[in-house]
Design an enzyme around this catalytic site. Sequence first.
Site, PDB file in Angstrom:
ATOM      1  NE  ARG A 137     -53.247  50.462 -17.149  1.00 53.37           N
ATOM      2  CZ  ARG A 137     -53.164  49.232 -16.702  1.00 53.37           C
ATOM      3  NH1 ARG A 137     -52.030  48.733 -16.324  1.00 53.37           N
ATOM      4  NH2 ARG A 137     -54.218  48.471 -16.623  1.00 53.37           N
ATOM      5  CD  GLU A 165     -51.738  43.664 -11.214  1.00 54.14           C
ATOM      6  OE1 GLU A 165     -51.435  43.327 -10.058  1.00 54.14           O
ATOM      7  OE2 GLU A 165     -51.089  43.328 -12.205  1.00 54.14           O
ATOM      8  N   GLY A 166     -56.030  42.216  -8.307  1.00 50.14           N
ATOM      9  CA  GLY A 166     -56.740  42.172  -7.039  1.00 50.14           C
ATOM     10  C   GLY A 166     -57.997  43.004  -7.220  1.00 50.14           C
TER      11      GLY A 166
HETATM   12  O1  GRA Z   1     -46.412  32.596   5.098  1.00 48.49           O
HETATM   13  P1  GRA Z   1     -46.625  31.344   4.303  1.00 48.49           P
HETATM   14  O2  GRA Z   1     -45.462  30.412   4.285  1.00 48.49           O
HETATM   15  O3  GRA Z   1     -47.934  30.681   4.623  1.00 48.49           O
HETATM   16  O4  GRA Z   1     -46.770  31.761   2.736  1.00 48.49           O
HETATM   17  C1  GRA Z   1     -47.168  33.027   2.337  1.00 48.49           C
HETATM   18  C2  GRA Z   1     -45.918  33.859   2.084  1.00 48.49           C
HETATM   19  O5  GRA Z   1     -44.837  33.006   1.853  1.00 48.49           O
HETATM   20  C3  GRA Z   1     -47.822  32.863   0.978  1.00 48.49           C
HETATM   21  O6  GRA Z   1     -47.303  33.901   0.159  1.00 48.49           O
HETATM   22  C4  GRA Z   1     -46.165  34.518   0.783  1.00 48.49           C
HETATM   23  N1  GRA Z   1     -46.416  35.952   0.948  1.00 48.49           N
HETATM   24  C5  GRA Z   1     -45.513  36.884   0.733  1.00 48.49           C
HETATM   25  N2  GRA Z   1     -44.233  36.834   0.377  1.00 48.49           N
HETATM   26  C6  GRA Z   1     -43.568  37.983   0.191  1.00 48.49           C
HETATM   27  C7  GRA Z   1     -47.581  36.544   1.252  1.00 48.49           C
HETATM   28  N3  GRA Z   1     -47.464  37.872   1.245  1.00 48.49           N
HETATM   29  C8  GRA Z   1     -46.190  38.108   0.920  1.00 48.49           C
HETATM   30  C9  GRA Z   1     -45.438  39.297   0.703  1.00 48.49           C
HETATM   31  N4  GRA Z   1     -46.001  40.506   0.843  1.00 48.49           N
HETATM   32  N5  GRA Z   1     -44.145  39.176   0.345  1.00 48.49           N
HETATM   33  C10 GRA Z   1     -49.333  32.996   1.023  1.00 48.49           C
HETATM   34  O7  GRA Z   1     -49.651  34.163   1.754  1.00 48.49           O
HETATM   35  P2  GRA Z   1     -51.093  34.334   2.357  1.00 48.49           P
HETATM   36  O8  GRA Z   1     -51.172  35.641   3.018  1.00 48.49           O
HETATM   37  O9  GRA Z   1     -51.487  33.084   3.086  1.00 48.49           O
HETATM   38  O10 GRA Z   1     -51.953  34.398   0.985  1.00 48.49           O
HETATM   39  P3  GRA Z   1     -53.490  34.296   0.796  1.00 48.49           P
HETATM   40  O11 GRA Z   1     -54.227  34.266   2.086  1.00 48.49           O
HETATM   41  O12 GRA Z   1     -53.761  33.206  -0.159  1.00 48.49           O
HETATM   42  O13 GRA Z   1     -53.778  35.705   0.088  1.00 48.49           O
HETATM   43  C11 GRA Z   1     -55.081  36.072  -0.169  1.00 48.49           C
HETATM   44  C12 GRA Z   1     -55.141  37.261  -1.133  1.00 48.49           C
HETATM   45  C13 GRA Z   1     -56.595  37.410  -1.528  1.00 48.49           C
HETATM   46  C14 GRA Z   1     -54.640  38.520  -0.433  1.00 48.49           C
HETATM   47  C15 GRA Z   1     -54.237  36.965  -2.353  1.00 48.49           C
HETATM   48  O14 GRA Z   1     -54.509  35.717  -2.854  1.00 48.49           O
HETATM   49  C16 GRA Z   1     -54.388  38.001  -3.451  1.00 48.49           C
HETATM   50  O15 GRA Z   1     -53.760  39.040  -3.388  1.00 48.49           O
HETATM   51  N6  GRA Z   1     -55.222  37.725  -4.502  1.00 48.49           N
HETATM   52  C17 GRA Z   1     -55.404  38.610  -5.638  1.00 48.49           C
HETATM   53  C18 GRA Z   1     -54.802  38.044  -6.865  1.00 48.49           C
HETATM   54  C19 GRA Z   1     -54.335  39.092  -7.838  1.00 48.49           C
HETATM   55  O16 GRA Z   1     -54.033  40.224  -7.496  1.00 48.49           O
HETATM   56  N7  GRA Z   1     -54.228  38.714  -9.086  1.00 48.49           N
HETATM   57  C20 GRA Z   1     -53.685  39.607 -10.063  1.00 48.49           C
HETATM   58  C21 GRA Z   1     -53.736  38.975 -11.369  1.00 48.49           C
HETATM   59  S1  GRA Z   1     -52.655  39.725 -12.554  1.00 48.49           S
HETATM   60  C22 GRA Z   1     -53.539  40.955 -13.291  1.00 48.49           C
HETATM   61  O17 GRA Z   1     -54.602  41.304 -12.869  1.00 48.49           O
HETATM   62  C23 GRA Z   1     -52.933  41.586 -14.486  1.00 48.49           C
HETATM   63  C24 GRA Z   1     -53.473  42.968 -14.795  1.00 48.49           C
HETATM   64  C25 GRA Z   1     -52.727  43.611 -15.853  1.00 48.49           C
HETATM   65  C26 GRA Z   1     -52.941  45.111 -15.997  1.00 48.49           C
HETATM   66  O18 GRA Z   1     -54.067  45.575 -16.332  1.00 48.49           O
HETATM   67  O19 GRA Z   1     -51.972  45.870 -15.822  1.00 48.49           O
END
Ligand code: GRA
Length: 385
Positions: free
Chosen positions: A84, A363-364
């Site tokens: 998947r 994915e977080g």
């Molecule tokens: O507002 P700004 O100018 O300060 O900038 C923010 C904004 O421009 C900037 O990002 C932009 N932004 C958005 N743009 C469009 C934020 N949210 C949105 C949106 N919904 N739409 C930074 O935003 P922020 O809120 O200051 O970010 P943060 O505080 O650094 O966020 C923290 C947080 C923990 C939520 C975030 O870093 C995060 O979601 N981390 C998790 C990383 C993640 O999910 N990694 C995934 C890796 S890929 C993977 O796992 C592959 C798996 C494959 C598989 O199995 O399928």
Amino acid sequence: MDFSLSEEHRFIQESVRRFAQNEIAPFAQQWDEKGELPIEILQQMAELGLFGCLVPEEYGGTDYGYLAMALITEELSQASSSVRGAMNMQCNGTAFNIYKHGTPQQKEKYIPALVQAEKLGCFAITEPDVGSDVMAIKTKAELKDGAYVLNGNKTWISFATIADVAIVYACTDPQAKGERLSAFIVDLDTPGVTTKPIHKLGSHSFPTGEIIFEDVRVPKENLLGEAGQGASILFGSLPVTRIGCAAGAVGLARACLNEAVKYSRERKQFGRPIADFQMIQSTVADMAASIEAARLLVYRAAWQRDQGVTNNVLETSYAKMFAANVVMEAANAALDIHGAYGYAAEYPVSRYFRDAKLYQIVEGTINVHRLIIGQDWLGLRKANR
Ligand code: GRA
């Protein structure tokens, strides 16, 4: 409110279920043991149009939509959680993003090739020192003589070792805040790119690895969107790959439940099938109800996007967090029901158990989703911006 699937959705669900049960499920264990993902299976998925479900026909897509993507992913994952993952690599994290932000030339060059699995895709966010804190990405992209020069290391990249093309998130402006990052479409045969496999606890037929960029010259035309738009592209697409993951978790949880039910009916202790015992019935009931709840959260998040509500970060986090926990609990319960046989490598539940853990990490992490939800409820940061 209408909980029924349309005729088209039911048709997609049933055809993918048939395909996954006939062409994937019987081989999933052996692919896992060998650590292989046959290219032929990806080509068959491409022929069925699965990778094109979020792009229109003009680029070879089927435009089935987000709910269809969730239904497809759930069915695939019930057969093999590893397989998947291809939905996220070929469609949700790549073709979808290029369709949304790409130039006409980028769309023509990459989307049909990804949708048809002629090119394998991946997206590169995570780095050795950058996991949850994505805005801290260190990989640098510097504009020199008409090309962006990439330097840095990406790790835990799904499909790294088999992909032809990657969407790479890199820092173009270290001083900026929200505009620090940019996204690039990188052909992985460009000089200076090397990859290395990572051996993991589970998801053995879903290759994962590192990508190292050493003075990799990426033509300016391969910038995706505008310079500085990387965070917005990334946070705009994470909800889609997260729905993909959450649907995958539901599919795998269902596989756990099915095996638990089958075994409970077959296995006899104290002179009768263990299904007769209330503790087994209670475990199965908890599994079934929580899978149902997780599925509804996933369908709701996907359906919202089909209705044009694409800023539904909160509802996506509910689905991803809940489904990730449900699949882990379901895998644990299925293993308990199987007793020692659940611990044996040849029974599928031991694979399910190893694969289930992935969903609480990728994915977080579950904690990232807790903070997105908690901060929204506490009025600290609005999730649906
Ligand atoms: O507002 P700004 O100018 O300060 O900038 C923010 C904004 O421009 C900037 O990002 C932009 N932004 C958005 N743009 C469009 C934020 N949210 C949105 C949106 N919904 N739409 C930074 O935003 P922020 O809120 O200051 O970010 P943060 O505080 O650094 O966020 C923290 C947080 C923990 C939520 C975030 O870093 C995060 O979601 N981390 C998790 C990383 C993640 O999910 N990694 C995934 C890796 S890929 C993977 O796992 C592959 C798996 C494959 C598989 O199995 O399928």
